[in-house]
Design a protein around this motif. Structure first.
Motif, mmCIF file in Angstrom:
data_model
loop_
_atom_site.group_PDB
_atom_site.id
_atom_site.type_symbol
_atom_site.label_atom_id
_atom_site.label_comp_id
_atom_site.label_asym_id
_atom_site.label_seq_id
_atom_site.Cartn_x
_atom_site.Cartn_y
_atom_site.Cartn_z
ATOM 1 N N ILE A 188 0.842 -1.205 0.000
ATOM 2 C CA ILE A 188 0.000 0.000 0.000
ATOM 3 C C ILE A 188 0.876 1.253 0.000
ATOM 4 N N LEU A 189 1.967 1.211 0.769
ATOM 5 C CA LEU A 189 2.827 2.400 0.873
ATOM 6 C C LEU A 189 3.489 2.765 -0.465
ATOM 7 N N LYS A 190 3.550 1.812 -1.394
ATOM 8 C CA LYS A 190 4.077 2.151 -2.720
ATOM 9 C C LYS A 190 3.172 3.163 -3.416
ATOM 10 N N HIS A 191 1.891 3.176 -3.009
ATOM 11 C CA HIS A 191 0.916 4.073 -3.651
ATOM 12 C C HIS A 191 0.464 5.197 -2.723
ATOM 13 N N SER A 192 0.270 4.842 -1.440
ATOM 14 C CA SER A 192 -0.494 5.719 -0.549
ATOM 15 C C SER A 192 0.338 6.166 0.647
ATOM 16 N N PRO A 193 0.536 7.477 0.792
ATOM 17 C CA PRO A 193 1.362 7.970 1.901
ATOM 18 C C PRO A 193 0.761 7.668 3.270
ATOM 19 N N SER A 194 -0.555 7.466 3.327
ATOM 20 C CA SER A 194 -1.204 7.194 4.616
ATOM 21 C C SER A 194 -1.051 5.726 5.016
ATOM 22 N N GLY A 195 -0.599 4.886 4.072
ATOM 23 C CA GLY A 195 -0.518 3.444 4.366
ATOM 24 C C GLY A 195 -1.877 2.775 4.375
ATOM 25 N N LYS A 196 -2.869 3.468 3.845
ATOM 26 C CA LYS A 196 -4.238 2.925 3.794
ATOM 27 C C LYS A 196 -4.780 3.041 2.372
ATOM 28 N N VAL A 197 -5.705 2.166 2.049
ATOM 29 C CA VAL A 197 -6.498 2.303 0.827
ATOM 30 C C VAL A 197 -7.929 2.637 1.251
ATOM 31 N N PRO A 198 -8.669 3.314 0.396
ATOM 32 C CA PRO A 198 -8.414 3.657 -0.996
ATOM 33 C C PRO A 198 -7.528 4.893 -1.167
ATOM 34 N N LEU A 199 -7.001 4.987 -2.391
ATOM 35 C CA LEU A 199 -6.264 6.178 -2.811
ATOM 36 C C LEU A 199 -6.612 6.428 -4.265
ATOM 37 N N LEU A 200 -6.871 7.691 -4.586
ATOM 38 C CA LEU A 200 -7.140 8.067 -5.974
ATOM 39 C C LEU A 200 -5.913 8.778 -6.531
ATOM 40 N N ASP A 201 -5.472 8.336 -7.698
ATOM 41 C CA ASP A 201 -4.301 8.931 -8.340
ATOM 42 C C ASP A 201 -4.735 9.491 -9.692
ATOM 43 N N GLU A 202 -4.598 10.791 -9.837
ATOM 44 C CA GLU A 202 -4.926 11.422 -11.125
ATOM 45 C C GLU A 202 -3.633 11.966 -11.713
ATOM 46 N N ASP A 203 -3.042 11.177 -12.602
ATOM 47 C CA ASP A 203 -1.776 11.569 -13.232
ATOM 48 C C ASP A 203 -0.742 12.027 -12.206
ATOM 49 N N GLY A 204 -0.635 11.278 -11.120
ATOM 50 C CA GLY A 204 0.376 11.590 -10.105
ATOM 51 C C GLY A 204 -0.140 12.438 -8.952
ATOM 52 N N PHE A 205 -1.312 13.061 -9.114
ATOM 53 C CA PHE A 205 -1.911 13.826 -8.016
ATOM 54 C C PHE A 205 -2.731 12.869 -7.166
ATOM 55 N N LYS A 206 -2.408 12.802 -5.879
ATOM 56 C CA LYS A 206 -3.007 11.760 -5.037
ATOM 57 C C LYS A 206 -3.995 12.323 -4.025
ATOM 58 N N VAL A 207 -5.133 11.645 -3.916
ATOM 59 C CA VAL A 207 -6.107 11.968 -2.860
ATOM 60 C C VAL A 207 -6.360 10.682 -2.102
ATOM 61 N N TRP A 208 -6.176 10.678 -0.803
ATOM 62 C CA TRP A 208 -6.416 9.496 -0.005
ATOM 63 C C TRP A 208 -7.590 9.763 0.918
ATOM 64 N N ASP A 209 -8.123 8.707 1.460
ATOM 65 C CA ASP A 209 -9.290 8.713 2.352
ATOM 66 C C ASP A 209 -10.592 8.702 1.541
ATOM 67 N N SER A 210 -11.437 7.729 1.881
ATOM 68 C CA SER A 210 -12.645 7.484 1.097
ATOM 69 C C SER A 210 -13.515 8.732 0.915
ATOM 70 N N LEU A 211 -13.743 9.449 2.011
ATOM 71 C CA LEU A 211 -14.674 10.581 1.918
ATOM 72 C C LEU A 211 -14.050 11.741 1.134
ATOM 73 N N ALA A 212 -12.757 11.950 1.326
ATOM 74 C CA ALA A 212 -12.077 13.013 0.565
ATOM 75 C C ALA A 212 -12.087 12.682 -0.928
ATOM 76 N N ILE A 213 -11.917 11.404 -1.255
ATOM 77 C CA ILE A 213 -11.967 11.010 -2.675
ATOM 78 C C ILE A 213 -13.373 11.267 -3.231
ATOM 79 N N CYS A 214 -14.384 10.880 -2.464
ATOM 80 C CA CYS A 214 -15.766 11.109 -2.927
ATOM 81 C C CYS A 214 -16.011 12.600 -3.160
ATOM 82 N N GLU A 215 -15.529 13.435 -2.254
ATOM 83 C CA GLU A 215 -15.696 14.888 -2.425
ATOM 84 C C GLU A 215 -14.996 15.363 -3.699
ATOM 85 N N TYR A 216 -13.807 14.832 -3.947
ATOM 86 C CA TYR A 216 -13.056 15.211 -5.157
ATOM 87 C C TYR A 216 -13.845 14.808 -6.405
#
Ligand SMILES: N[C@@H](CCC(=O)N[C@@H](CS)C(=O)NCC(=O)O)C(=O)O
Length: 213
Positions: free
Chosen positions: A46-74
């Protein structure tokens, strides 16, 4: 611009299901990367993708949003239909989504998500019964006040439904009772093509490794 959602094992990863469902229902194209949970190297993977060490993580061309609710808001920034249009309904939808995000620990602890499971809970603990009563009241209230345009909490599907979708699966697999209105709501969530797709995907994980004994 391309979106990748990094998720955990579909069978168990309740937090991953939420933004995955929002993406599917909103019709936003994305790739998914599924990481096997409950393995010795899960954290490192998970840490290869997500700085929080948790999934989910959304990656948009290298821009990362982690945390389910923050991703939904995005996602709602590009698909505003993911929140109710009415300002008061939207405020309540955000409140019920946040209540899920930060609460219902006894239910989450005693009935973890396993979309392929079938484990009736015998002797429901008081704390779980209290969570169930709150969820039942909350769903019934949303349906009665805001649910005229469709079968979901605020009529049309919204992020509030995405946040409660794992609860719906838990009620089914743990055979937990709810009232008639809440049961009809659960049936509507489970009938979503995207929910069927997630459950089907849980049968054939892309990163299959047996659970350590
Ligand atoms: N608050 C986070 C919780 C994320 C979370 O706990 N994810 C679990 C999977 S469902 C996880 O990454 N577990 C891996 C681990 O803890 O090693 C969110 O909403 O996204």
């Amino acid at each position: 611009m391309s979106l990748t959602l990094v998720i955990g094992t579909k069978r168990f990863s309740s937090w991953s299901l939420r933004p995955w469902l929002a993406l599917k229902v909103a019709g936003i194209a994305f790739e998914e990367v599924e990481i096997a949970l409950r393995q010795p190297d899960t954290k490192a993977d998970i840490l290869k993708h997500s700085p929080s060490g948790k999934v989910p993580l959304l990656d948009e061309d290298g821009f990362k949003v982690w945390d389910s609710l923050a991703i939904c808001e995005y996602l709602a920034e590009r698909a505003p239909m993911l929140w109710p249009r009415n300002v008061q309904a939207r405020a309540v939808a955000r409140a019920v989504a946040a209540e899920m995000h930060s609460g219902f620990m006894p239910l989450r602890r005693d009935c973890p998500m396993d979309v392929l499971g079938d484990t009736p809970m015998t002797g429901i603990p008081d704390e779980v019964a209290a969570d169930l009563a709150r969820i039942d009241a909350l769903w019934s209230d949303c349906r009665a006040r805001f649910g005229v345009s469709g079968p979901f909490l605020f009529g049309d599907f919204s992020i509030a439904d995405a946040m409660y979708a794992p609860v719906v699966t838990r009620l089914r697999t743990c055979h937990l009772p709810v009232g008639k209105a809440s049961q009809a709501y659960c049936d509507a969530v489970m009938a979503l093509p995207a929910m069927r797709e997630w459950v089907e995907g849980a049968r054939t994980p892309s990163d299959f490794r047996p659970l350590p004994s």
